[in-house]
Design an enzyme around this catalytic site. Structure first.
Site, short mmCIF file in Angstrom:
data_model
loop_
_atom_site.label_atom_id
_atom_site.label_comp_id
_atom_site.label_asym_id
_atom_site.label_seq_id
_atom_site.Cartn_x
_atom_site.Cartn_y
_atom_site.Cartn_z
CG ASP A 24 -2.00 -1.11 1.13
OD1 ASP A 24 -1.98 -1.88 0.15
OD2 ASP A 24 -2.80 -1.21 2.07
CE LYS A 129 -3.49 -4.45 1.39
NZ LYS A 129 -4.34 -3.52 2.13
CE LYS A 132 -8.31 -1.03 7.04
NZ LYS A 132 -8.26 0.21 6.21
CB VAL A 157 2.36 2.42 4.92
CG1 VAL A 157 3.75 3.01 4.91
CG2 VAL A 157 1.64 2.71 3.60
CB THR A 158 0.11 1.88 8.66
OG1 THR A 158 -1.09 1.14 9.00
CG2 THR A 158 -0.30 3.15 7.93
CB CYS A 162 -2.35 -2.77 5.20
SG CYS A 162 -4.02 -2.10 5.06
#
Ligand code: C5J
Length: 220
Positions: A24, A129, A132, A157-158, A162
């Site tokens: 992410d 996705k 998370k 992150v974070t 996730c």
């Protein structure tokens, strides 16, 4: 096998069966005007790890090892986003609403793209996705199994949301997981520190943790 000096003890991985997972690193979390900022967070903390994540990507790219990028992303009609997820959080703007970089956490919007410095290269796997964790409703487990992957190196992150969720999901599916601690970050430093402690506790109940320098030394 390549062995990395790690906590709680050395991490060994087979180069042909190991993939990097970058979680992410998208504008929505890292740049002003995105979802992270709408939640009231200091996004500068996350932007600071971009050079380290780039260094980690270089380790894998230079050797032709597999790379997976994830984005937290929902369909434009939000049919894959539970109402509870939209409602929660007290954000100034909610998922699907229009911010400075388009609709928050919606696939295809400018804010949903991975930051330019870490943009996926041809041949790398990119998954959207809705949750998370990287395994929920993505099909990534089948893709990794098809490639014969048994070990995953994590960044992104974070740390406590996730990244940790994905690492725990991976652990439950039998992957041996290493988190590169200076290639992950949280809006809350104490949450990152606690997550690292939780991962390595009890003999590595979730996996291993090491700095990028230790991986670079191991592969040199
Ligand atoms: C969050 C993430 N924190 N990528 N997403 O909502 O960690």
């Amino acid at each position: 096998m390549i062995t990395v000096a790690a906590a709680p003890y050395d991490y060994s991985f087979p180069p042909g069966r190991t993939a990097l997972v970058v979680i992410d690193m998208q504008r929505d979390f890292i740049e002003p005007g995105g979802f992270g900022a709408a939640l009231g967070n200091d996004v500068g903390r996350l932007a600071a790890i971009i050079p380290t994540v780039a260094g980690l990507l270089a380790v894998f790219r230079d050797r032709g090892w597999p790379v997976v990028h994830t984005r937290e992303a929902h369909r434009p009609d939000l049919s894959d986003c539970p109402p509870s997820k939209i409602a929660r959080g007290g954000a100034a703007l909610k998922i699907g609403e229009v911010g400075a970089m388009g609709r928050l956490l919606v696939a295809g919007e400018p804010g949903n793209q991975i930051v330019d410095a870490l943009a996926p290269m041809a041949g790398e796997i990119v998954i959207d996705k809705p949750g998370k964790g990287m395994f929920w409703a993505t099909g990534i487990h089948e893709i990794l199994q098809g490639l014969g992957i048994t070990h995953l190196v994590f960044a992104g992150v974070t740390t406590e949301v996730c990244v940790q969720t994905s690492m725990r999901e991976a652990n439950d599916r039998g992957y041996e997981c290493l988190l590169i601690e200076d290639a992950t970050e949280s809006y809350f430093p104490e949450f990152k520190a606690s997550t690292v402690q939780m991962i390595v506790a009890q003999g590595g109940i979730v996996g291993w943790v090491a700095p990028l320098a230790a991986l670079q030394a191991a592969v040199a």
